[in-house]
Design an enzyme around this catalytic site. Structure first.
Site, PDB file in Angstrom:
ATOM      1  N   CYS A  38       0.909  -1.166   0.008  1.00  0.00           N
ATOM      2  CA  CYS A  38      -0.110   0.092  -0.058  1.00  0.00           C
ATOM      3  C   CYS A  38       0.741   1.179  -0.002  1.00  0.00           C
ATOM      4  CB  CYS A  38      -0.971   0.065   1.041  1.00  0.00           C
ATOM      5  SG  CYS A  38      -1.975   1.303   1.462  1.00  0.00           S
ATOM      6  N   THR A  40       0.550   3.512   2.238  1.00  0.00           N
ATOM      7  CA  THR A  40       0.949   3.688   3.557  1.00  0.00           C
ATOM      8  C   THR A  40       2.270   2.851   3.844  1.00  0.00           C
ATOM      9  OG1 THR A  40      -1.370   3.604   4.150  1.00  0.00           O
ATOM     10  CG2 THR A  40       0.033   3.099   5.794  1.00  0.00           C
ATOM     11  N   HIS A  43       5.178   4.944   2.886  1.00  0.00           N
ATOM     12  CA  HIS A  43       5.328   5.954   3.688  1.00  0.00           C
ATOM     13  C   HIS A  43       6.245   5.351   4.806  1.00  0.00           C
ATOM     14  CE1 HIS A  43       3.263   9.317   2.414  1.00  0.00           C
ATOM     15  NE2 HIS A  43       2.153   8.403   1.972  1.00  0.00           N
TER      16      HIS A  43
HETATM   17 ZN    ZN Z   1      -3.819   0.087   2.163  1.00  0.00          ZN
END
Ligand code: ZN
Length: 341
Positions: A38, A40, A43
């Site tokens: 993802c 995320t 990050h």
């Molecule tokens: Zn996700």
């Protein structure tokens, strides 16, 4: 077991050996088969300010998964060993007003697997039985592993009535592209998707019946005549987190238009509120998935012909995860799925 953890407070993830998680009486143990990478996770890989503030060092990351139940706590009902499943990665509290009203996705005490709690980039995952979403035979593990982001797309797309509407989606990342496919599936008249990255727009056109527009080169208004548009777009979905994209969306929306926002602008961005007021625009922030209504609708649509498989453009074995992350970080990719065997 093998797992991918944030071992050090710096760029990267590391493969580690960890004990198989112990389960409580209301948990299940899932043998992970496939996981999605993802934004995320990028990050967290990059260890940006948000990640450094949020993610404990040592955490096993990852939250998009499909697998199979291999053990169950004594109090678990309604599930079976061997059940294929995905699951909601938001671990909610049960005490807040929102939870007690059944609005589980709005519980302020929510914790995320792979962000706050042990995640799914591992051979085994512990999950509360409450969070398990059984997969029908028609949904394979690969699609099962991207139901979390597809759920973001479905939640956003179903925020407003789209039947017969002109839609604008800003941001042709995997979730924007899947939201476009959902919007067409539920009857949007036309879906225009914008980005400044030609590879992403090309992928959007392969996955969904959309009109891709590169706003770095083309004025959005130039597509109006061919789509028989006179006033502008009825509904917008902001998926880019780019404040210029949001500005453009407000500008191109009809009077009384509606916007669902999933993209996260970095920091504070300037907003021309007067235009939002004078155009009587409704803006809705979208967080996660409605638990479990989004899952129900998503599985129903997949069983009824919604096809998002082409958004997955790379598949790697989990032990070559570094290549998977580099592919994601290149900015050109659709979804990347890791195979845990
Ligand atoms: Zn996700």
């Amino acid at each position: 077991m093998k797992a991918l953890a944030k071992v050090k407070p710096e760029v990267g993830l590391w493969q580690v050996e960890r004990a198989v998680p112990e389960i409580g009486p209301e948990d299940v143990l899932i043998k992970v088969r496939k996981t999605g990478i993802c934004g995320t996770d990028i990050h967290i890989w990059n260890w940006d300010d948000w990640a450094a503030r949020t993610v404990p060092v040592g955490l096993v990351t990852g939250h998009e998964f499909a697998g199979e139940i291999v053990a169950m706590g004594a109090l678990v009902e309604g599930l079976e060993i061997g059940q294929r499943c995905s699951g909601e990665g938001h671990l909610i509290g049960k005490l807040s007003r929102q939870s007690r009203a059944g609005k589980f996705h709005l519980d302020p005490a929510t914790r995320g697997i792979g962000v706050n709690d042990q995640g799914a980039f591992a051979e085994y995952l512990r999950l509360p039985a409450f969070n398990v979403v059984p997969l029908p035979d028609s949904i394979d593990d690969e699609i099962g592993a991207i139901l979390d982001p597809l759920g973001n797309a479905v939640h956003t797309a179903l925020s407003f009535d789209l039947v017969g509407e002109y839609m604008l989606i800003t941001g042709a990342g995997p979730i924007g592209i899947m939201a476009a496919a959902v919007a067409r599936h539920v009857g949007a008249r036309h879906v225009v998707i914008t980005d400044v990255n030609p590879a992403r727009l090309e992928l959007a056109a392969q996955v969904a019946d959309v009109v891709p527009v590169n706003v770095a080169e083309t004025d959005l208004r130039s597509v109006y005549p061919s789509l028989k548009m006179s006033q502008g777009f009825d509904v917008g979905m902001e998926m880019s987190g780019n404040h210029q994209a949001l500005d453009q969306m407000v500008d191109k929306l009809v009077m009384g238009g509606r916007i669902a926002m999933l993209g996260i602008p970095p920091g504070k961005s300037p907003v021309d509120w007067s235009r939002i007021v004078f155009k009587a625009i409704t803006i809705k922030g979208v967080y996660g998935r409605e638990i479990f209504e989004t899952w129900y609708k998503m599985i129903a649509m997949l069983e009824n012909g919604l096809d998002v498989r082409r958004v997955i453009i790379h598949r790697f074995r989990a032990d070559v995860f570094v290549t998977g992350f580099e592919t994601m970080r290149s900015g050109l990719s659709g979804k990347v799925v890791l195979d845990w065997g």
